[in-house]
Design a protein around this motif. Sequence first.
Motif: not given
Length: 145
Positions: A48-49, A89-90, A130-135
């Motif tokens: 869901q980006v 990355q960041e 962070e939520e996107l990194k986790t997904l």
Amino acid sequence: MEHLLEDYPVITEIPVAWGDMDALQHVNNVVYFRYFETARIDYFDKIQVMEKAKGSGIGPVISHTQCFYKAPVTYPDTLLVGSRVSDVQEDRFTMEYAIYSKSMNRVTTTGTATGVMFNFVTNSKASIPEELKTLIQKIESGEIE
């Protein structure tokens, strides 16, 4: 086929259209970037980006993309495009693609794209939430299908 795309958590099926071919009767080189885009959007849909970008104003833009042609694809054919994120990355991530031809029973094309997170409200680069990194971690580990 499964073993050729087993490292790609998202597989997108794309039929080759007659209009995808060029004067030399194979898929035109620029069409592969549309195939990659279609696969990338399928990947993004799973986590869901685009929906999250609408709410936050922060979303990815492609800063670099490349394609490696291994064998010419022709009509008729059906392609399976595997997509994965290989590096986070960041403020950016790298996606990798592999295109498998059903008629040739092989990977015909590979590619990469670098996505940079962008804040469309401030017109500046942004950190990956962070939520996107986790997904991304979840889809890459198979927790999200």
